[in-house]
Design a protein around this motif. Sequence first.
Motif, PDB file in Angstrom:
ATOM      1  N   VAL A 102       0.888  -1.165   0.000  1.00 35.62           N
ATOM      2  CA  VAL A 102       0.000   0.000   0.000  1.00 35.62           C
ATOM      3  C   VAL A 102       0.923   1.211   0.000  1.00 35.62           C
ATOM      4  CG1 VAL A 102      -1.844   1.208   1.201  1.00 35.62           C
ATOM      5  CG2 VAL A 102      -1.775  -1.291   1.231  1.00 35.62           C
ATOM      6  N   ALA A 103       1.222   1.700  -1.199  1.00 35.37           N
ATOM      7  CA  ALA A 103       2.279   2.693  -1.348  1.00 35.37           C
ATOM      8  C   ALA A 103       1.900   4.050  -0.773  1.00 35.37           C
ATOM      9  CB  ALA A 103       2.635   2.842  -2.832  1.00 35.37           C
ATOM     10  N   THR A 104       0.626   4.384  -0.839  1.00 34.93           N
ATOM     11  CA  THR A 104       0.164   5.702  -0.412  1.00 34.93           C
ATOM     12  C   THR A 104      -1.348   5.668  -0.295  1.00 34.93           C
ATOM     13  OG1 THR A 104       0.014   8.043  -1.047  1.00 34.93           O
ATOM     14  CG2 THR A 104       0.124   6.450  -2.830  1.00 34.93           C
ATOM     15  N   GLY A 105      -1.900   6.601   0.437  1.00 34.29           N
ATOM     16  CA  GLY A 105      -3.345   6.728   0.494  1.00 34.29           C
ATOM     17  C   GLY A 105      -3.892   7.717  -0.508  1.00 34.29           C
ATOM     18  N   SER A 106      -3.016   8.414  -1.221  1.00 28.58           N
ATOM     19  CA  SER A 106      -3.453   9.456  -2.152  1.00 28.58           C
ATOM     20  C   SER A 106      -3.904   8.871  -3.479  1.00 28.58           C
ATOM     21  CB  SER A 106      -2.311  10.449  -2.407  1.00 28.58           C
ATOM     22  OG  SER A 106      -1.967  11.134  -1.229  1.00 28.58           O
ATOM     23  N   CYS A 107      -4.854   9.559  -4.093  1.00 26.06           N
ATOM     24  CA  CYS A 107      -5.314   9.191  -5.423  1.00 26.06           C
ATOM     25  C   CYS A 107      -5.821  10.453  -6.104  1.00 26.06           C
ATOM     26  CB  CYS A 107      -6.417   8.145  -5.340  1.00 26.06           C
ATOM     27  SG  CYS A 107      -6.868   7.445  -6.948  1.00 26.06           S
ATOM     28  N   ALA A 108      -5.714  10.506  -7.418  1.00 25.02           N
ATOM     29  CA  ALA A 108      -6.143  11.679  -8.159  1.00 25.02           C
ATOM     30  C   ALA A 108      -7.655  11.767  -8.277  1.00 25.02           C
ATOM     31  CB  ALA A 108      -5.520  11.677  -9.556  1.00 25.02           C
ATOM     32  N   ILE A 109      -8.341  10.662  -8.010  1.00 23.67           N
ATOM     33  CA  ILE A 109      -9.792  10.633  -8.118  1.00 23.67           C
ATOM     34  C   ILE A 109     -10.327   9.784  -6.977  1.00 23.67           C
ATOM     35  CG2 ILE A 109      -9.882   8.592  -9.617  1.00 23.67           C
ATOM     36  CD1 ILE A 109     -12.109  10.080 -11.210  1.00 23.67           C
ATOM     37  N   HIS A 110     -11.476  10.165  -6.440  1.00 24.31           N
ATOM     38  CA  HIS A 110     -12.094   9.384  -5.373  1.00 24.31           C
ATOM     39  C   HIS A 110     -13.335   8.695  -5.938  1.00 24.31           C
ATOM     40  CE1 HIS A 110     -10.132  11.870  -1.895  1.00 24.31           C
ATOM     41  NE2 HIS A 110      -9.288  11.083  -2.523  1.00 24.31           N
ATOM     42  N   CYS A 111     -13.195   7.407  -6.187  1.00 23.06           N
ATOM     43  CA  CYS A 111     -14.296   6.617  -6.741  1.00 23.06           C
ATOM     44  C   CYS A 111     -15.209   6.194  -5.598  1.00 23.06           C
ATOM     45  CB  CYS A 111     -13.752   5.393  -7.461  1.00 23.06           C
ATOM     46  SG  CYS A 111     -12.615   5.805  -8.818  1.00 23.06           S
ATOM     47  N   ARG A 112     -16.490   6.389  -5.761  1.00 21.46           N
ATOM     48  CA  ARG A 112     -17.434   6.185  -4.666  1.00 21.46           C
ATOM     49  C   ARG A 112     -17.540   4.736  -4.231  1.00 21.46           C
ATOM     50  NH1 ARG A 112     -16.705  10.611  -2.809  1.00 21.46           N
ATOM     51  NH2 ARG A 112     -18.160   9.907  -1.202  1.00 21.46           N
ATOM     52  N   TYR A 113     -17.169   3.794  -5.068  1.00 18.64           N
ATOM     53  CA  TYR A 113     -17.254   2.367  -4.757  1.00 18.64           C
ATOM     54  C   TYR A 113     -15.927   1.819  -4.230  1.00 18.64           C
ATOM     55  CZ  TYR A 113     -14.961   2.525  -9.226  1.00 18.64           C
ATOM     56  OH  TYR A 113     -14.087   2.855 -10.231  1.00 18.64           O
ATOM     57  N   CYS A 114     -14.952   2.681  -3.972  1.00 19.09           N
ATOM     58  CA  CYS A 114     -13.605   2.249  -3.595  1.00 19.09           C
ATOM     59  C   CYS A 114     -13.648   1.325  -2.376  1.00 19.09           C
ATOM     60  CB  CYS A 114     -12.736   3.460  -3.286  1.00 19.09           C
ATOM     61  SG  CYS A 114     -11.062   3.028  -2.762  1.00 19.09           S
ATOM     62  N   PHE A 115     -13.056   0.142  -2.498  1.00 18.63           N
ATOM     63  CA  PHE A 115     -13.109  -0.812  -1.388  1.00 18.63           C
ATOM     64  C   PHE A 115     -12.170  -0.430  -0.250  1.00 18.63           C
ATOM     65  CE2 PHE A 115      -9.751  -2.471  -4.109  1.00 18.63           C
ATOM     66  CZ  PHE A 115      -8.787  -2.926  -3.226  1.00 18.63           C
ATOM     67  N   ARG A 116     -11.274   0.544  -0.484  1.00 17.96           N
ATOM     68  CA  ARG A 116     -10.392   1.014   0.587  1.00 17.96           C
ATOM     69  C   ARG A 116     -10.770   2.421   1.047  1.00 17.96           C
ATOM     70  NH1 ARG A 116      -5.330  -1.560  -2.006  1.00 17.96           N
ATOM     71  NH2 ARG A 116      -5.365  -3.631  -1.061  1.00 17.96           N
ATOM     72  N   ARG A 117     -12.013   2.803   0.880  1.00 21.83           N
ATOM     73  CA  ARG A 117     -12.400   4.158   1.281  1.00 21.83           C
ATOM     74  C   ARG A 117     -12.350   4.344   2.790  1.00 21.83           C
ATOM     75  NH1 ARG A 117     -18.418   5.333  -0.576  1.00 21.83           N
ATOM     76  NH2 ARG A 117     -18.272   6.914   1.052  1.00 21.83           N
ATOM     77  N   HIS A 118     -12.336   3.227   3.550  1.00 24.08           N
ATOM     78  CA  HIS A 118     -12.246   3.305   5.012  1.00 24.08           C
ATOM     79  C   HIS A 118     -10.890   2.800   5.528  1.00 24.08           C
ATOM     80  CE1 HIS A 118     -16.567   4.033   4.946  1.00 24.08           C
ATOM     81  NE2 HIS A 118     -16.727   2.949   4.237  1.00 24.08           N
ATOM     82  N   PHE A 119      -9.934   2.597   4.652  1.00 22.33           N
ATOM     83  CA  PHE A 119      -8.642   2.015   5.029  1.00 22.33           C
ATOM     84  C   PHE A 119      -7.833   2.997   5.878  1.00 22.33           C
ATOM     85  CE2 PHE A 119      -4.223   0.695   4.242  1.00 22.33           C
ATOM     86  CZ  PHE A 119      -4.321  -0.677   4.407  1.00 22.33           C
ATOM     87  N   PRO A 120      -7.129   2.516   6.921  1.00 23.19           N
ATOM     88  CA  PRO A 120      -6.348   3.410   7.792  1.00 23.19           C
ATOM     89  C   PRO A 120      -4.992   3.781   7.188  1.00 23.19           C
ATOM     90  CG  PRO A 120      -6.153   1.161   8.585  1.00 23.19           C
ATOM     91  CD  PRO A 120      -7.118   1.117   7.418  1.00 23.19           C
ATOM     92  N   TYR A 121      -5.020   4.608   6.162  1.00 18.90           N
ATOM     93  CA  TYR A 121      -3.791   4.929   5.439  1.00 18.90           C
ATOM     94  C   TYR A 121      -2.756   5.621   6.322  1.00 18.90           C
ATOM     95  CZ  TYR A 121      -6.053   3.773   1.002  1.00 18.90           C
ATOM     96  OH  TYR A 121      -6.675   3.118  -0.027  1.00 18.90           O
ATOM     97  N   ALA A 122      -3.203   6.363   7.311  1.00 14.38           N
ATOM     98  CA  ALA A 122      -2.241   7.086   8.159  1.00 14.38           C
ATOM     99  C   ALA A 122      -1.287   6.121   8.855  1.00 14.38           C
ATOM    100  CB  ALA A 122      -2.976   7.933   9.192  1.00 14.38           C
TER     101      ALA A 122
END
Length: 334
Positions: free
Chosen positions: A114-134
């Motif tokens: 998991v290289a980063t939590g950043s993305c250029a677009i936020h897709c509403r169906y993203c399965f990692r939308r709740h992932f603890p990237y911090a």
Amino acid sequence: MIPLPAPARQPARWQALWREAIRDPRELLEALGLPALASRVSATAQAQFPLRVPRGYVARMRPGDPADPLLRQVLPLDEEDRVVPGFSLDAVGDAAARGSSGLLHKYHGRALLVATGSCAIHCRYCFRRHFPYAEENAAAGGWKPALDYLRAHPSVGEVILSGGDPLSLATAKLAELGDGLRTLPQVRRLRIHSRLPVVLPERIDADFLDWIGALPWPVVLVLHANHANEIDAAVREACAALRARGVHLLNQAVLLRGVNDSVEALEALSEALFDAGVLPYYLHQLDRVQGAAHFEVPEAESLALLAALRARLPGFLVPKLVREVAGEPAKTPL
């Protein structure tokens, strides 16, 4: 003579375009001539998982069409607020697969960074939308915990970069990882999962192409496009540049209600991908992440769509219909 200070380094063009992305749903809807749709925007969803969409991607949307398949993928609607049984914060079992900080080890012979939590677009169906990237970010520690884990697991021959989106990192940061992976004799190939060549094709610039073309292993870049309208001339140009550097291009799509849940849409997507030099790879059943239930297509309907697609396309243009089941040793074919 007093030396002049060095001029400030200018951001790459893709980074400037990234910063100009639309973040306000109302601005997006005004740009598309859809101000009335603002009444369906969820303030809760926007606060929890904010809208972000590059302006070049917005330019591919159809003005005045509230059902535009690209708009539907990014607009935070009140449908996301419904709590639906069976939909969870960790739909694919990422937490249980943690190997080290920012590294998931689910399948034999390969591990995912998991290289980063950043993305250029936020897709509403993203399965990692709740992932603890911090807490789980492989690049944040200079890749060291991830590299140490891989060094201790010589059976891992394929390294997968994911996120967020790994191509949201500067090329210099990716080069740090490449240098570290060169110290691991077991690495046979590098796989990168990225949506940026589709939503922000300017990311595939000369510096990135020089880096990826000089890597010592076969490189597979798995793109993420769900609809033929996402693939324009700039995307085709980026794909051609990658192929010229020897990169193998695949695509994985997600079957989404109101986006690509017709045989015509799926056929057009496969044809557009092949015209861009990309082979369809996976068609995913929706990962059942909380907030995305309105996108789900029932499995029986998905199977019928796939059968219809097989009747219209050669086999190499028909993606594998799969579901990711937490704890299983591989994707589950349907």
